[in-house]
Design an enzyme around this catalytic site. Structure first.
Site, short mmCIF file in Angstrom:
data_model
loop_
_atom_site.label_atom_id
_atom_site.label_comp_id
_atom_site.label_asym_id
_atom_site.label_seq_id
_atom_site.Cartn_x
_atom_site.Cartn_y
_atom_site.Cartn_z
N GLU A 55 45.44 45.47 30.30
CA GLU A 55 44.28 44.84 30.93
C GLU A 55 44.63 43.98 32.14
O GLU A 55 43.76 43.66 32.94
CB GLU A 55 43.51 43.99 29.89
N HIS A 59 50.44 44.79 28.09
CA HIS A 59 49.03 44.45 28.32
C HIS A 59 48.42 45.35 29.41
O HIS A 59 48.61 45.09 30.59
CB HIS A 59 48.92 42.99 28.75
N CYS A 88 49.68 44.24 22.03
CA CYS A 88 50.58 43.11 21.80
C CYS A 88 50.51 42.64 20.34
O CYS A 88 50.88 43.38 19.45
CB CYS A 88 50.30 42.00 22.80
N TYR A 89 49.99 41.45 20.07
CA TYR A 89 49.87 41.00 18.66
C TYR A 89 49.11 42.05 17.85
O TYR A 89 49.47 42.35 16.71
CB TYR A 89 49.15 39.65 18.58
N SER A 104 18.46 27.61 40.37
CA SER A 104 19.36 26.69 41.08
C SER A 104 19.81 27.26 42.41
O SER A 104 20.33 26.55 43.25
CB SER A 104 20.60 26.43 40.22
N GLY A 105 19.60 28.57 42.58
CA GLY A 105 20.11 29.21 43.78
C GLY A 105 21.49 29.81 43.55
O GLY A 105 22.01 30.52 44.39
N GLY A 106 22.10 29.51 42.40
CA GLY A 106 23.37 30.13 42.04
C GLY A 106 23.16 31.58 41.67
O GLY A 106 22.02 32.05 41.54
N VAL A 107 24.26 32.31 41.49
CA VAL A 107 24.19 33.75 41.23
C VAL A 107 23.40 34.04 39.94
O VAL A 107 22.48 34.85 39.94
CB VAL A 107 25.62 34.35 41.07
N ASP A 108 23.75 33.33 38.87
CA ASP A 108 23.16 33.67 37.56
C ASP A 108 21.66 33.42 37.53
O ASP A 108 20.89 34.28 37.11
CB ASP A 108 23.84 32.88 36.44
N SER A 109 21.24 32.24 37.97
CA SER A 109 19.81 31.96 37.89
C SER A 109 19.03 32.82 38.88
O SER A 109 17.90 33.22 38.61
CB SER A 109 19.51 30.47 38.08
N SER A 110 19.64 33.17 40.01
CA SER A 110 18.94 34.03 40.97
C SER A 110 18.73 35.43 40.42
O SER A 110 17.65 36.01 40.55
CB SER A 110 19.73 34.13 42.29
N GLY A 156 47.71 37.81 20.78
CA GLY A 156 47.48 36.50 20.17
C GLY A 156 48.81 35.78 20.05
O GLY A 156 49.86 36.41 20.15
N LYS A 158 30.39 38.09 34.93
CA LYS A 158 29.98 37.64 36.27
C LYS A 158 29.91 38.79 37.30
O LYS A 158 28.94 38.89 38.05
CB LYS A 158 30.98 36.59 36.77
#
Ligand code: XMP
Length: 514
Positions: free
Chosen positions: A171, A169, A82-83, A223-229, A55, A370
Site C-alpha cells: 500500500e 507493504h 506484514c503482521y 464553511s467553504g471547505g471541501v467537505d461541506s461544499s 500492526g 478525502k
C-alpha cells in the site's frame, strides 16, 4: 444495490487507511473494521475478500491481537500484510519468530513464481519492509512465492484455500507496483468487477438522499471547505430549494473566500437553493478585541460560531435534517471504524450545536476518503478552487495572527497569504506542499523604505509536506519561489517590512502558529 466490498481488518497498523484507499483506487469499495469485530458481523457484509493489516505486535505472544480461526475456512480470499501475514502463518501452523536482522525500508524482493497475485510484477521488485519478526517457516499447504536475503518468506500462498501472505507493504508508494498487487488480489483472486466509481456514487447518493429526505427541510452549515461544499452540492442536487445553506463570514477568512463561496452557492450560482451569507465580522472582531491567548481566541470563535448559527437556525424554525460533511477518516479516527487510532476525537463527529431543532443527521460523505470527496465535487461541477482547497482551520486567520486580532491585521495577513499561495501555485501540482500559508508574527522591527525608516511587522511563510497532518516535513521549495514571494510581499503589502521562512518540522512545532 449491494456494493461489492473488500474488508480491511485492522490490527493496529499505521497504514490501515492507505490500504483501503489503494483498493478504492482500483474501483472497489473497501471498509475498515477492527480485528475485534465478530466474524458474524463481517460475514453479514458479504465481502468479496479480506485484508489483514500490519500492526506493532508479535503474532506468537499470547496477548497479541488475533482473530476467530473460523475465518480461514470460510472460503473468502484473505490477504495478510506484514503482521497480518505473520498472524495467518502462526495460526495455521507455520513458524514466526524474531528475525536475526530487522528489515526496514526499501528492499529488493525476489519473486519466485508467477502467481495471480504477482501477475505483471518483475522477478525482482523493490518493496517497503518494516518488521522485527519474520516467518521462518510457512504453514503447511503454503508455497513460498517471494524472498529476500534476510527474509526467507517474503510472500507465501495457499491458492487452493485462497490464503495469501506478504511480509512487505504493497500500500505504500515506496513499493514498486504495490497498487498492481492489490489490484491483482481484488480482481484476479477475489473476482471483483470494479463497480466503485464516483459518477455512480453521486447518482446513487442523490437518489438515496431524495428517498430519505422526502419533502423535508435540510439545514447545512457551509464553511467553504471541501467537505461541506461537496456535501451541500450533493444535497442541492438531491432536494434543491428544500436545502438552506448557512455560510458565516467571521471576518477571519482568506482573501476573496467569501466571494468565491457566494459565487458558487449564492444567487446566480450553480445551485437553486436557499443560501444565507451571514456577515458576522463585527460580532467576531468585538469578541476578539484585546484577546491574545491562543486557546481563548479559539474558544471565543468556536462559541460565537455556534451562537451565530443558532440565531440563523431560529429564524428558519424547525428543520427536519441537519447536514454534515463528515468523511470516512473522521469516522475511523473517532474509533468507530478501525482499530489503530482513537488519535483525536474529530470536531465533525459528535460536536453538534445542541440547540438546533432537527430530527436526524444526514452525512452523505461518511463513506468517502478525502480524494474521493474531491472527485465527487468535480462530478458535481464544483470549481477547482473549491475542490482542490488545502485544509483551513475553523478559527481561520485568527490562529495565523499571533496575539490580538484586529481587522487591520486580518487584511495584512490576507494579502500576504494570497501572494504566497499565488507564487507557490505556479509550481507543478506534484511539487506543491500539502499546506502553505502566511502567518503574521507579533514582531515589529526596523526597516528602511526609500529614505524613510520603518517600524513594521514581520510575516512568516510556512510550507509543509504531510499525509496525515500529525507530523510534517518542510517542503523543499525552489529558492526562486520564496524570493519572488518575499519581494512581492514587502512591495505590495502595507505594514510588512520583513519576510521570514519557517523551517520547523512538526514536531516540535505545530503546522499552525497557535
Ligand atoms: P496543527 O497546527 O495542530 O494542525 O499542526 C494540524 C492540521 O489541523 C488543522 N487545524 C485545524 N482544523 N480546526 C480545524 O478544522 C482547528 O481548530 C484546527 N487547528 C488546526 C491545521 O490547519 C492542519 O491542517
Amino acid at each position: 444495490m449491494q456494493q461489492e466490498t473488500i474488508i480491511v481488518l485492522d490490527f493496529g497498523g499505521q497504514y490501515n487507511q492507505l490500504i483501503a484507499r489503494r483498493v478504492r483506487e482500483c474501483n472497489v469499495y473497501c471498509e475498515i473494521y477492527s480485528y475485534r469485530t465478530p466474524l458474524e458481523k463481517i460475514k453479514a457484509k458479504n465481502p468479496k475478500g479480506i485484508i489483514f493489516t500490519g500492526g506493532p505486535n508479535s503474532a506468537y505472544l499470547p496477548e497479541s491481537p488475533t482473530i476467530d480461526p473460523a475465518i480461514y475456512g470460510w472460503g473468502i480470499p484473505i490477504l495478510g500484510i506484514c503482521y497480518g501475514s505473520q498472524l495467518m502463518m502462526h495460526m495455521l501452523g507455520g513458524k514466526v519468530c524474531k528475525a536475526p536482522e530487522r528489515e526496514y525500508g526499501k528492499t529488493l524482493v525476489d519473486f519466485d513464481s508467477a502467481t495471480p497475485l504477482f501477475a505483471g510484477i518483475p522477478a525482482q521488485n523493490t518493496c517497503w519492509m518494516s518488521h522485527n519478526d519474520y516467518i521462518a517457516q510457512p504453514a503447511p499447504g503454503f508455497a513460498i512465492t517471494a524472498h529476500t536475503p534476510n527474509c526467507p518468506v517474503a510472500a507465501a500462498e495457499d491458492a487452493a484455500r485462497g490464503l495469501y501472505a506478504i511480509q512487505f507493504h504493497p500500500e505504500v508508494l515506496h513499493t514498486q507496483n504495490g497498487t498492481q498487487m492489490l489490484h491483482n488480489f481484488v480482481y484476479n483472486i477475489c473476482g471483483c468487477a470494479g463497480t466503485w466509481k464516483m459518477d455512480s456514487f453521486v447518482e446513487h447518493t442523490v437518489e438515496e438522499l431524495r428517498e430519505k429526505i422526502g419533502g423535508g427541510k435540510v439545514l447545512c452549515a457551509l464553511s467553504g471547505g471541501v467537505d461541506s461544499s461537496v456535501c451541500a452540492a450533493l444535497l442541492a442536487k438531491a432536494v434543491g430549494k428544500q436545502l438552506t445553506c448557512v455560510f458565516v463570514d467571521h471576518g477571519l477568512l482568506r482573501k476573496n473566500e467569501r466571494e468565491q463561496v457566494c459565487a458558487v452557492f449564492g444567487e446566480g450560482g450553480s445551485f437553486d437553493i436557499n443560501f444565507i451569507c451571514v456577515d458576522a465580522r463585527d460580532r467576531f472582531y468585538n469578541k476578539l478585541k484585546e484577546q491574545s491567548a491562543p486557546e481563548t481566541k479559539r474558544k471565543i470563535i468556536g462559541e460565537e460560531f455556534i451562537r451565530v448559527f443558532e440565531d440563523e437556525a431560529k429564524k428558519l424554525g424547525a428543520v427536519d435534517y441537519l447536514a454534515q460533511g463528515t468523511i470516512y477518516p473522521d469516522v475511523v479516527e473517532s474509533g468507530l471504524g478501525g482499530e489503530s487510532a482513537v488519535i483525536k476525537s474529530h470536531h465533525n463527529v459528535g460536536g453538534l450545536p445542541d440547540t438546533v431543532d432537527f430530527k436526524a443527521l444526514v452525512e452523505p460523505l461518511r463513506d468517502l476518503f478525502k480524494d474521493e470527496v474531491r472527485q465527487a465535487g468535480r462530478e458535481l461541477g464544483l470549481p477547482e478552487y473549491l475542490v482542490a482547497r488545502q485544509p483551513f482551520p475553523g478559527p481561520g486567520l485568527a490562529i495565523r495572527i499571533i496575539g490580538d486580532v484586529t481587522p487591520e491585521k486580518v487584511a495584512i495577513v490576507q494579502e500576504a497569504d494570497a501572494i504566497w499561495r499565488e507564487e507557490v501555485d505556479k509550481l507543478p501540482v506534484a511539487e506543491r506542499p500539502s499546506q502553505y500559508f502566511a502567518a503574521l508574527t507579533n514582531m515589529q522591527s526596523v526597516g528602511v523604505m526609500g529614505d524613510e525608516r520603518t517600524y513594521d511587522y514581520a510575516i512568516a511563510l510556512r510550507a509543509v509536506t504531510t499525509t496525515d497532518f500529525m507530523t510534517a516535513e518542510i517542503t523543499p521549495l525552489p529558492q526562486a519561489t520564496i524570493l519572488a514571494a518575499a519581494s512581492r510581499i514587502v512591495n505590495e503589502v502595507k505594514n510588512i517590512n520583513r519576510v521570514l521562512f519557517d523551517y520547523t518540522t512538526k514536531p516540535p512545532a505545530t503546522i499552525e502558529f497557535e
